[in-house]
Design an enzyme around this catalytic site. Structure first.
Site, PDB file in Angstrom:
ATOM      1  N   LYS A 136      30.792  21.671  31.950  1.00 50.21           N
ATOM      2  CA  LYS A 136      29.483  22.322  32.122  1.00 50.21           C
ATOM      3  C   LYS A 136      28.399  21.575  31.338  1.00 50.21           C
ATOM      4  O   LYS A 136      27.342  21.258  31.865  1.00 50.21           O
ATOM      5  CB  LYS A 136      29.517  23.777  31.603  1.00 50.21           C
ATOM      6  CG  LYS A 136      30.524  24.673  32.283  1.00 50.21           C
ATOM      7  CD  LYS A 136      30.394  26.116  31.786  1.00 50.21           C
ATOM      8  CE  LYS A 136      30.743  26.330  30.323  1.00 50.21           C
ATOM      9  NZ  LYS A 136      32.159  26.129  29.991  1.00 50.21           N
ATOM     10  N   ARG A 163      28.216  34.895  29.644  1.00 51.39           N
ATOM     11  CA  ARG A 163      29.671  34.758  29.584  1.00 51.39           C
ATOM     12  C   ARG A 163      30.366  36.099  29.760  1.00 51.39           C
ATOM     13  O   ARG A 163      31.590  36.161  29.701  1.00 51.39           O
ATOM     14  CB  ARG A 163      30.066  34.176  28.226  1.00 51.39           C
ATOM     15  CG  ARG A 163      30.509  32.705  28.260  1.00 51.39           C
ATOM     16  CD  ARG A 163      30.849  32.308  26.849  1.00 51.39           C
ATOM     17  NE  ARG A 163      31.647  31.126  26.732  1.00 51.39           N
ATOM     18  CZ  ARG A 163      31.156  29.919  26.455  1.00 51.39           C
ATOM     19  NH1 ARG A 163      29.865  29.734  26.342  1.00 51.39           N
ATOM     20  NH2 ARG A 163      31.979  28.913  26.284  1.00 51.39           N
ATOM     21  N   ARG A 214      38.779  15.549  23.949  1.00 51.49           N
ATOM     22  CA  ARG A 214      37.319  15.562  23.773  1.00 51.49           C
ATOM     23  C   ARG A 214      36.935  15.283  22.324  1.00 51.49           C
ATOM     24  O   ARG A 214      37.542  15.800  21.398  1.00 51.49           O
ATOM     25  CB  ARG A 214      36.776  16.930  24.193  1.00 51.49           C
ATOM     26  CG  ARG A 214      35.297  17.110  23.911  1.00 51.49           C
ATOM     27  CD  ARG A 214      34.678  18.196  24.744  1.00 51.49           C
ATOM     28  NE  ARG A 214      35.002  19.537  24.288  1.00 51.49           N
ATOM     29  CZ  ARG A 214      34.581  20.638  24.916  1.00 51.49           C
ATOM     30  NH1 ARG A 214      33.872  20.544  26.020  1.00 51.49           N
ATOM     31  NH2 ARG A 214      34.908  21.818  24.447  1.00 51.49           N
ATOM     32  N   ARG A 269      35.920  19.056  17.753  1.00 57.83           N
ATOM     33  CA  ARG A 269      35.263  20.318  17.387  1.00 57.83           C
ATOM     34  C   ARG A 269      36.263  21.266  16.749  1.00 57.83           C
ATOM     35  O   ARG A 269      37.425  21.293  17.143  1.00 57.83           O
ATOM     36  CB  ARG A 269      34.721  20.980  18.670  1.00 57.83           C
ATOM     37  CG  ARG A 269      33.249  20.790  18.870  1.00 57.83           C
ATOM     38  CD  ARG A 269      32.811  21.165  20.255  1.00 57.83           C
ATOM     39  NE  ARG A 269      33.130  22.535  20.647  1.00 57.83           N
ATOM     40  CZ  ARG A 269      32.692  23.089  21.783  1.00 57.83           C
ATOM     41  NH1 ARG A 269      31.948  22.404  22.610  1.00 57.83           N
ATOM     42  NH2 ARG A 269      33.022  24.320  22.089  1.00 57.83           N
ATOM     43  N   ARG A 320      40.495  30.732  23.584  1.00 57.98           N
ATOM     44  CA  ARG A 320      39.255  30.626  24.374  1.00 57.98           C
ATOM     45  C   ARG A 320      39.548  30.777  25.862  1.00 57.98           C
ATOM     46  O   ARG A 320      38.770  31.375  26.599  1.00 57.98           O
ATOM     47  CB  ARG A 320      38.577  29.273  24.108  1.00 57.98           C
ATOM     48  CG  ARG A 320      37.950  29.209  22.717  1.00 57.98           C
ATOM     49  CD  ARG A 320      37.574  27.797  22.346  1.00 57.98           C
ATOM     50  NE  ARG A 320      36.499  27.267  23.163  1.00 57.98           N
ATOM     51  CZ  ARG A 320      36.233  25.974  23.270  1.00 57.98           C
ATOM     52  NH1 ARG A 320      36.966  25.082  22.632  1.00 57.98           N
ATOM     53  NH2 ARG A 320      35.239  25.568  24.015  1.00 57.98           N
TER      54      ARG A 320
HETATM   55  P1  AMP Z   1      30.652  26.350  24.259  1.00 59.79           P
HETATM   56  O1  AMP Z   1      30.027  25.220  23.519  1.00 59.79           O
HETATM   57  O2  AMP Z   1      29.827  26.829  25.422  1.00 59.79           O
HETATM   58  O3  AMP Z   1      32.076  26.072  24.637  1.00 59.79           O
HETATM   59  O4  AMP Z   1      30.684  27.593  23.239  1.00 59.79           O
HETATM   60  C1  AMP Z   1      31.407  27.528  22.041  1.00 59.79           C
HETATM   61  C2  AMP Z   1      31.633  28.928  21.516  1.00 59.79           C
HETATM   62  O5  AMP Z   1      30.368  29.556  21.228  1.00 59.79           O
HETATM   63  C3  AMP Z   1      32.331  29.882  22.472  1.00 59.79           C
HETATM   64  O6  AMP Z   1      33.743  29.739  22.453  1.00 59.79           O
HETATM   65  C4  AMP Z   1      31.875  31.227  21.920  1.00 59.79           C
HETATM   66  O7  AMP Z   1      32.582  31.573  20.732  1.00 59.79           O
HETATM   67  C5  AMP Z   1      30.432  30.948  21.518  1.00 59.79           C
HETATM   68  N1  AMP Z   1      29.534  31.221  22.668  1.00 59.79           N
HETATM   69  C6  AMP Z   1      28.857  30.311  23.402  1.00 59.79           C
HETATM   70  N2  AMP Z   1      28.163  30.920  24.373  1.00 59.79           N
HETATM   71  C7  AMP Z   1      28.397  32.242  24.257  1.00 59.79           C
HETATM   72  C8  AMP Z   1      28.002  33.389  24.985  1.00 59.79           C
HETATM   73  N3  AMP Z   1      27.198  33.314  26.059  1.00 59.79           N
HETATM   74  N4  AMP Z   1      28.439  34.598  24.554  1.00 59.79           N
HETATM   75  C9  AMP Z   1      29.232  34.712  23.474  1.00 59.79           C
HETATM   76  N5  AMP Z   1      29.686  33.671  22.772  1.00 59.79           N
HETATM   77  C10 AMP Z   1      29.279  32.436  23.137  1.00 59.79           C
END
Ligand code: AMP
Length: 215
Positions: free
Chosen positions: A13, A88, A127, A160, A171
């Protein structure tokens, strides 16, 4: 235009959203990036977010929705935005719909990047990210040119904290439970398109562009 990317962690994404944001000239809004910037800067939001993120859990809806509403209200989002990683949950999607309606906008298209779980686990373990400029690399097919440092800014790339095998598993569970229902939510609204998240940014980006043009 408001465009949103949906898909499992590691589906691509972020990579696609960055490219599309350059092509369309509208901002890329990643809630994950916003949380990570706050964690890096040691803010209160960062402290709260890290307790969820490092456990593979979602940050509470109220906190996340408020951040996105604020971001979407900035002048640079006047012509639109690309949402990556938000909403989400169904609750977040409902709040977003109401908010967008209140400012005379709507989500124009949702791109669901389809990748199976096995592929996600394989991809995320490979990654690496630049902690400075956020560039992402894949140690298999798109490594930094010297193997360790970001091509764009020279900082050493890292895994990360939430890309470890234990957190990835959590996740993915969270994704299937809370986020995947959004596929049907947006299908019912008629604005969802699917793009196969194959390996390699060019191929997967082509799938998305094709799906966007053919819809
Ligand atoms: P990402 O970089 O999009 O994979 O997000 C990393 C982490 O941030 C996720 O695993 C969640 O813990 C938190 N996070 C990101 N976006 C959201 C969201 N829309 N709602 C809740 N937690 C989020």
């Amino acid at each position: 235009m408001i465009l949103m990317f949906l898909g499992a962690p590691g589906a691509g994404k972020g990579t696609q959203a960055v490219k599309l944001s350059e092509i369309l000239g509208i901002p890329h809004i990643s809630t994950g990036d916003i949380f990570r910037a706050n964690i890096k800067n040691g803010t209160e939001l960062g402290k709260l977010a890290s307790s969820y993120i490092n456990n593979g859990k979602l940050v509470p809806d109220e906190v996340t929705c408020a951040i996105v509403e604020d971001r979407l209200s900035q002048p640079d989002c006047e012509k639109g935005a690309i949402l990556d990683g938000f909403p989400r949950t169904i609750a977040q999607a409902e709040v977003l719909d109401k908010f967008l309606e209140s400012i005379g906008k709507k989500i124009d298209v949702v791109v669901n990047i389809v990748v199976d779980d096995q592929e996600v686990v394989k991809r995320i373990s490979q990654r690496r990210v630049c902690p400075n400029c956020k560039a992402t690399y894949h140690m298999g097919h798109r490594p930094p040119s010297n193997g360790t440092n970001c091509d764009a800014c020279g900082t050493e790339v890292i895994l990360r904290d939430d890309d470890t095998p234990e957190v990835i598993e959590k996740r993915l569970k969270e994704y299937h439970m809370s986020t995947e229902p959004l596929v049907d939510y947006y299908k019912a609204k008629g604005n969802l398109i699917e793009s196969e998240g194959v390996e390699g940014i060019e191929k997967s980006m082509n799938n998305t562009i094709r799906a966007l043009i053919m819809r």
